[in-house]
Write a protein that holds these residues in place. Structure first.
Motif, short mmCIF file in Angstrom:
data_model
loop_
_atom_site.label_atom_id
_atom_site.label_comp_id
_atom_site.label_asym_id
_atom_site.label_seq_id
_atom_site.Cartn_x
_atom_site.Cartn_y
_atom_site.Cartn_z
N ASP A 279 1.05 -1.42 -0.10
CA ASP A 279 -0.10 0.03 0.10
C ASP A 279 0.75 1.16 -0.29
N ARG A 280 0.33 2.64 -0.22
CA ARG A 280 1.17 3.78 -0.06
C ARG A 280 1.95 3.55 1.31
N ASN A 281 2.06 3.41 2.22
CA ASN A 281 2.31 3.38 3.62
C ASN A 281 3.24 2.81 3.20
N LYS B 6 6.26 4.30 1.02
CA LYS B 6 7.09 5.42 1.72
C LYS B 6 7.78 5.18 2.71
N ALA B 7 7.61 3.51 3.32
CA ALA B 7 8.77 3.46 4.42
C ALA B 7 9.68 2.73 3.45
#
Length: 106
Positions: free
Chosen positions: A87-89, A92-93
């Protein structure tokens, strides 16, 4: 950063390419002077193709990232690429794991 289409039309009489070209995220040097990262999910159809016709197959969702790198005395340079993440998070991670100074829009 200017408005950019991450999935322009591709393909030829010989078929669609597998994926698209991408800068290597690990090779970048990100500082707090650089722009924020743009991070956008790329939708794939049921056959695993993006809207421009490039084949990605199936698996985790596909994300497109982009950042404008600023170097003193030099012209700003855009770096873009693709990555898979749940997912988007998670995307980002993955970026922050390589570049703790990374900032994101939204």
């Amino acid at each position: 950063m200017t408005n950019h289409n991450p999935t322009p039309r591709v393909g030829s009489t010989y078929g669609a390419p597998c994926g698209r070209s991408s800068d290597h995220l690990s090779g970048l040097i990100i500082t707090n002077k650089d722009s924020r990262f743009t991070l956008q999910r790329i939708r794939l159809d049921s056959g695993g193709y993006d809207s421009g016709g490039a084949y990605w197959g199936h698996g985790q969702p596909l994300f497109w990232w982009s950042v404008t790198l600023s170097e003193e005395g030099c012209r700003d340079e855009d770096a873009t690429g693709f990555m898979r993440a749940s997912d988007r998070n998670a995307a980002k991670a993955k970026i922050r794991a390589l570049h703790p100074a990374a900032r994101f829009y939204r």
